[in-house]
Design a protein around this motif. Structure first.
Motif, PDB file in Angstrom:
ATOM      1  N   UNK A  12    -102.884 -80.553  31.843  1.00 46.02           N
ATOM      2  CA  UNK A  12    -101.593 -79.869  31.844  1.00 46.02           C
ATOM      3  C   UNK A  12    -100.542 -80.764  31.217  1.00 46.02           C
ATOM      4  N   UNK A  13     -99.541 -80.161  30.639  1.00 44.10           N
ATOM      5  CA  UNK A  13     -98.425 -80.912  30.078  1.00 44.10           C
ATOM      6  C   UNK A  13     -97.489 -81.377  31.191  1.00 44.10           C
ATOM      7  N   UNK A  14     -96.803 -82.476  30.943  1.00 40.14           N
ATOM      8  CA  UNK A  14     -95.822 -82.963  31.914  1.00 40.14           C
ATOM      9  C   UNK A  14     -94.810 -81.858  32.219  1.00 40.14           C
ATOM     10  N   UNK A  15     -94.489 -81.731  33.503  1.00 38.36           N
ATOM     11  CA  UNK A  15     -93.596 -80.669  33.937  1.00 38.36           C
ATOM     12  C   UNK A  15     -94.314 -79.408  34.363  1.00 38.36           C
ATOM     13  N   UNK A  16     -95.607 -79.350  34.089  1.00 39.00           N
ATOM     14  CA  UNK A  16     -96.390 -78.183  34.431  1.00 39.00           C
ATOM     15  C   UNK A  16     -96.874 -78.197  35.871  1.00 39.00           C
ATOM     16  N   UNK A  17     -97.701 -77.202  36.189  1.00 34.89           N
ATOM     17  CA  UNK A  17     -98.190 -77.027  37.555  1.00 34.89           C
ATOM     18  C   UNK A  17     -99.694 -76.814  37.568  1.00 34.89           C
ATOM     19  N   UNK A  18    -100.291 -77.202  38.676  1.00 32.48           N
ATOM     20  CA  UNK A  18    -101.694 -76.921  38.949  1.00 32.48           C
ATOM     21  C   UNK A  18    -101.840 -76.647  40.438  1.00 32.48           C
ATOM     22  N   UNK A  19    -102.869 -75.898  40.772  1.00 32.74           N
ATOM     23  CA  UNK A  19    -103.170 -75.631  42.166  1.00 32.74           C
ATOM     24  C   UNK A  19    -104.623 -76.013  42.435  1.00 32.74           C
ATOM     25  N   UNK A  20    -104.808 -76.920  43.366  1.00 33.91           N
ATOM     26  CA  UNK A  20    -106.146 -77.332  43.767  1.00 33.91           C
ATOM     27  C   UNK A  20    -106.568 -76.580  45.028  1.00 33.91           C
TER      28      UNK A  20
END
Length: 118
Positions: A12-20
């Motif tokens: 992901x790009x900086x500033x983005x989001x992910x959900x684990x």
């Protein structure tokens, strides 16, 4: 025996989001708490966040309100919503489960890679 299966890592790009997500499976065990740790290259594994079965949460200082941990007891699943990701968040993220199964111990997932591009 407790098995943990993680999902949701990626690039992901900086500033983005992910959900684990991390789902526990097995039989005859009772979960005390679940959480997420991370380990970057050359560094020790460190706590990111944890949550008890009753919903009490604990966060590392570096989370700074960016990450949110939650659980679904019916699904034996813990989630980590990661927002405003920074390159410094790049690491392998490990799911942890503290459970009672013929004694109390920690169980670990296989890890999922999170890479944040600057």
């Amino acid at each position: 025996q407790v098995k943990l299966v993680e999902s949701g890592g990626g690039l992901v790009q900086a500033g983005g989001s992910l959900r684990l997500s991390c789902a526990a499976s097995g039989s005859g065990f009772n979960i005390n708490a679940m959480g997420w740790y991370r380990q970057a290259p050359g560094k020790q594994r460190e706590l990111v966040a944890s949550i008890t079965r009753s919903g009490t949460t604990n966060y590392a200082d570096f989370v700074k309100g960016r990450f949110t941990i939650s659980n679904d007891n019916a699904k034996l699943t813990v989630y980590l919503q990661m927002n405003t990701l920074e390159p410094e968040d790049t690491a392998v993220y490990y799911c942890n489960c503290n459970a009672r199964y013929w004694g109390t111990r920690d169980y670990w997932g296989q890890g999922t890679q999170v890479t944040v591009l600057s």
